[in-house]
Design an enzyme around this catalytic site. Structure first.
Site, PDB file in Angstrom:
ATOM      1  CB  ALA A 385      -3.251  -1.305   4.504  1.00  0.00           C
ATOM      2  N   GLY A 388      -3.053   2.681  11.671  1.00  0.00           N
ATOM      3  CA  GLY A 388      -2.588   4.056  11.463  1.00  0.00           C
ATOM      4  C   GLY A 388      -3.040   4.697  10.173  1.00  0.00           C
ATOM      5  CE1 TYR A 529      10.319   7.241   8.882  1.00  0.00           C
ATOM      6  CE2 TYR A 529      10.467   9.558   9.517  1.00  0.00           C
ATOM      7  CZ  TYR A 529       9.757   8.508   8.968  1.00  0.00           C
ATOM      8  OH  TYR A 529       8.486   8.721   8.495  1.00  0.00           O
TER       9      TYR A 529
END
Length: 662
Positions: A385, A388, A529
């Site tokens: 948080a 972005g 990823y």
């Protein structure tokens, strides 16, 4: 000449009173003490004065309708037509309520009509009084009714029997079919009958092109008439001489089957039509015992209940899709001859019915779709948080009244975000946690439950993305370990830590920020990823299936490329189309409001479908992408990324595949 009307503030009653208002005489309407506003609305609707439209306090469940001695003295001898319309016309109503309203209410209405010496008792019955009679039910038939097990059928039949057998004054009985809105305006104030299937048609329209033919069921008989026809017919027939002791079917002479009715409303809704309709009698060879056994299996029952709940269809509405009865109307048509009153064809006014429902009665209109209405005072945990997507989502949720818990490694950055939220009047809490460290995750869970007692929504946003081709990864196995540690193990550690408290409360929502690469099915240079996000996706699907009956929702957001610090090392991304963090945060807010299984962009879904039907073609497309966009300098280990000009081919391909990681 005066009139007395029970149910005058109800649906059919309002339309009937509008017609009676055009005639001479006082109209007395029974009004419960708690329904005075409805009476005032009726005065405004009709334009009548309180001297012409007189409220009589009473209650359907009380002897002689609970009318006071004073009022009964006023009414006695002055009422020529007593209309008993008050009843429960609702398949969802419980048995006790229907017994009181339909049976006891009719008995009390008869007693009141006799006490005031009314000249004629008019009962608004229903075609339900025929039960599940197979064949054609005539207007002179009553005792022949069959299949009266359902409370609605039974109570309507019994109430009609009370009038036939116990009413000492002349009577007339009217059996309307399924009553829908006004054929000219579509106006109606409740959902019943065919309206139960409107949500299904609406969702089909929103998801499937109109030209796609569908397979449906033929079903039994569904007789539908608009309320203005029922009111016009009752008004005319009640004033015509020589009809006492008669029963009139206020139905459509041309009965239609369920499948045909659904197609008529599908056309009105611009939804796809059911081109092939299966007659359920085809399955008559299957013993009822086997069918009941299958329907009684817990998984089958849950699936059926979930589908019906999703489309707002009551169980009984499905049971009555195979109504076997047709209704003869010869006596009614003969009595109406010369009046100009006849039921219009459903095809001619279905669009009015649909339009009014969608503008005024669609259940979704009454759902709170605002962000504040769905997050106010809720504890929402967002990992990653400090910048972005996570930071943008935190601002939106805090401004809507949520208690936002900010989680990231850098407490300093979180405190900056926390201050910005406070300056805007929001509430937030900051906790330092390295989500890739399982012990740190455990400490965070313990702290959250101790300080806040619960977590309503967990947003697994923290993530690591590595863009590197496999040829450059052969000696970098730690790339896979690092992505799995943060994107998968850290996320599920938080889920597993918070799940017990969510299950105990039977409330919770987990939102996983995944990647468009997962649904595209192939993503060159993002193997580490995409694999970690795919693992999280698979875990979430399994958990959702286990927790489905405990009100724990899992939403996966297959996020396209977003302009965040994560993509900073790849300079080529500066020239390709991406989402902004605010746009990505909107997807998170939408997930909290709707709680869907998945949120994805149109391109992502399109690529997923293409990969399912043409996997080799997608592989070739993505290989072209792979060759068009080279590895970054950082991926090659060449140090700082050199700024390079983006070629026209790269720009064109990036525009076509907007948001796909390239």
């Amino acid at each position: 000449m005066s009139y007395f009307v029970t149910g005058g503030t109800g649906f059919i009653g309002r339309f009937l009173i509008e017609r009676l208002a055009k005639r001479k005489g006082t109209i007395y309407v029974l009004v419960r003490r708690g329904s005075k506003q409805k009476y005032k609305d009726l005065l405004e609707r009709t334009g009548l004065s309180a001297d012409r439209l007189v409220a009589i306090n009473g209650d359907l469940s009380k002897p002689r309708l609970g009318i006071s001695t004073k009022d009964m003295t006023t009414l006695k001898g002055s009422v020529k037509h007593f209309y008993h319309l008050a009843a429960i016309y609702d398949l969802k109503a419980d048995t006790a309520s229907q017994e009181i309203a339909n049976v006891q209410g009719t008995k009390n209405a008869i007693a009141a009509a006799e006490a005031m010496s009314a000249k004629c008792f008019h009962l608004a019955s229903s075609i339900a009084a025929a039960g599940l009679y197979r064949g054609t039910f005539r207007e002179d038939m009553f005792e022949e009714a069959k299949g009266l097990d359902h409370a609605y059928f039974r109570t309507k039949h019994v109430s009609e029997g009370l009038v036939r057998n116990e009413c000492k004054i002349p009577y007339r009985i009217y059996r309307p079919a399924m009553v829908v809105g006004d054929s000219k305006t579509g106006e109606i104030d409740k959902i019943d009958g065919p309206y139960y299937f409107f949500k299904l048609l609406q969702k089909l329209r929103n998801r499937i092109p109109q030209w796609v033919p569908l397979i449906g069921v033929e079903g039994g008989q569904m007789n539908i008439v608009p309320v203005d026809y029922v009111a016009d017919a009752m008004d005319f027939l009640s004033h015509k001489a020589g009809l006492d002791g008669r029963c009139f079917h206020l139905v459509n002479p041309e009965s239609q089957q369920v499948g045909e009715v659904l197609n008529i409303f599908s056309q009105a809704a611009h939804a796809p039509r059911f081109a092939l309709r299966i007659d359920m009698r085809m399955f008559a060879f299957i013993p009822a015992s086997i069918l009941n056994l299958l329907k009684g299996l817990p998984p089958v029952r849950r699936i059926i209940n979930a589908i019906l709940a999703d489309y707002h269809i009551p169980q009984d509405a499905v049971s009555f899709m195979n109504m076997p009865t047709r209704f003869d109307t010869r006596d009614t048509l003969k009595a109406l001859k010369g009046s100009g009153i006849s039921p219009p064809a459903l095809e001619d006014y279905a669009h009015k019915i649909w339009d009014y429902w969608e503008r005024n009665l669609d259940p979704d209109l009454f759902k709170d779709r605002s962000l504040r209405g769905n997050v106010k005072d809720k504890v929402i945990v967002i990992t990653g948080a400090s910048s972005g997507i996570g930071k943008a989502a935190a601002f939106k949720l805090a401004s809507a009244g949520a208690k936002v818990v900010l989680v990231a490694r850098s407490l300093e950055k979180l405190e900056e975000t926390q201050k910005e939220i406070a300056d805007k009047g929001g509430t937030s809490y900051a906790y330092s946690c390295d989500v890739s460290d399982l012990e740190s995750c455990d400490k965070l869970v313990a702290t959250l439950l101790e300080n806040h007692g619960k977590v309503d929504v967990l947003v697994n946003n923290a993530g690591r993305s590595i863009r590197r081709s496999l040829e450059l990864t052969f000696d970098r196995f730690h790339d896979f370990e690092r992505t799995m540690q943060l994107n998968y193990f850290g996320a599920i550690r938080l889920i597993m830590g918070l799940a017990p408290s969510m299950l105990e409360r039977k409330a919770g929502h987990v939102i996983n920020i995944s990647s468009i690469a997962v649904i595209v099915g192939t993503s060159p240079r993002f193997s580490a990823y995409a694999a970690s996000k795919s693992a999280l996706d698979a875990f979430s699907r399994s958990a959702a299936a286990e927790f489905s009956d405990r009100n724990i929702a899992f939403t996966t957001i297959n996020m396209p490329l977003v302009r965040t610090p994560m993509i900073g090392p790849t300079s080529i991304y500066n020239s390709v189309p991406t989402l902004s963090p605010d746009e990505a945060a909107d997807m998170i807010c939408d997930a909290i409001i709707r709680r869907p299984k998945r949120i994805a962009t149109g391109l992502g879904i399109t690529m997923q479908v293409l990969n399912a039907i043409m996997p080799k073609a997608v592989e070739i497309i993505m290989n072209t992408v792979f060759r068009t966009f080279p590895d970054s300098s950082a991926a090659k280990g060449d140090g700082e990324e050199n700024k390079t000009e983006v070629s026209s081919e790269q720009m064109a391909l990036a525009a076509v595949l907007k948001g796909i990681h390239v």
